[in-house]
Design an enzyme around this catalytic site. Structure first.
Site, PDB file in Angstrom:
ATOM      1  CG  HIS A 168     -27.359  27.689  -1.731  1.00 54.89           C
ATOM      2  ND1 HIS A 168     -26.218  26.977  -2.019  1.00 54.89           N
ATOM      3  CD2 HIS A 168     -27.683  28.365  -2.864  1.00 54.89           C
ATOM      4  CE1 HIS A 168     -25.850  27.220  -3.270  1.00 54.89           C
ATOM      5  NE2 HIS A 168     -26.736  28.051  -3.818  1.00 54.89           N
TER       6      HIS A 168
ATOM      7  CG  HIS B  59     -32.606  23.907  -8.240  1.00 52.27           C
ATOM      8  ND1 HIS B  59     -32.911  25.001  -9.044  1.00 52.27           N
ATOM      9  CD2 HIS B  59     -31.247  23.800  -8.255  1.00 52.27           C
ATOM     10  CE1 HIS B  59     -31.790  25.506  -9.522  1.00 52.27           C
ATOM     11  NE2 HIS B  59     -30.762  24.800  -9.053  1.00 52.27           N
TER      12      HIS B  59
END
Length: 180
Positions: free
Chosen positions: A119, A36
């Site tokens: 990220h 995620h």
């Protein structure tokens, strides 16, 4: 309760990110289902504040956000703490992060004010990383610096509870919000 709001990469992106993480061969790889991109993290969230946030997120309709990736990096310069795929700095992604952080604060949830580095974490390292793992990580970063995944539209964000266990964090989706 520890919670965060996140985007999940597309199915294709998740498969590609998992394959990329498999090449690292050290650290504790993040499970495919747990990949995620965190938009907001809340260390301590009360049930009342989460209910307020839920109502605010139900009204959030900015449209799909584009999510793509370019390269890999690590947190922790000398001793890596984690390795991640870097997300492209799409204007919609940055705007969504800012808007969600604002909604969290409006719901009286404490969200750390730090530079947003979009990220997806691929692997985490324990405190006692070996010199061989440091070297392997450096070689991985060098070999995969040109990693790219084209942007794809992501249509929802999730509110996820994070429970710390000896084996690592366990994630449970509490709610999903359609961005359309």
């Amino acid at each position: 309760m520890r919670c965060f709001i996140a985007l999940r990469p597309s199915f294709f992106q998740t498969r590609a990110l998992t394959a990329l993480g498999d090449r690292l061969r050290c650290g504790r790889q993040v499970a495919e289902d747990d990949l995620h991109l965190t938009l907001a993290f809340m260390e301590k969230a009360s049930q009342d504040a989460l209910e307020d946030l839920n109502a605010l997120l139900d009204l959030l309709k900015p449209g799909p956000v584009m999510l793509g990736f370019h390269g890999v990096d690590q947190f922790g310069r000398d001793k890596p703490k984690s390795v991640h795929a870097l997300a492209l700095h799409e204007p919609g992604l940055i705007a969504l992060h800012d808007r969600i952080a604002g909604l969290c604060r409006r719901a009286d949830l404490s969200v750390p004010k730090r530079r947003f580095v979009p990220h997806v974490t691929l692997a985490r390292f324990r405190n006692q990383i070996t010199p061989a793992e440091i070297e392997r990580t450096g070689m991985f970063l060098e070999a995969n610096g040109t990693f790219r995944l084209d942007p794809e539209p992501i249509h929802e964000v999730e509110l996820i509870r994070s429970t710390l266990t000896p084996a690592g964090a366990q994630y449970d989706t509490l709610a999903s919000y359609d961005l359309r």
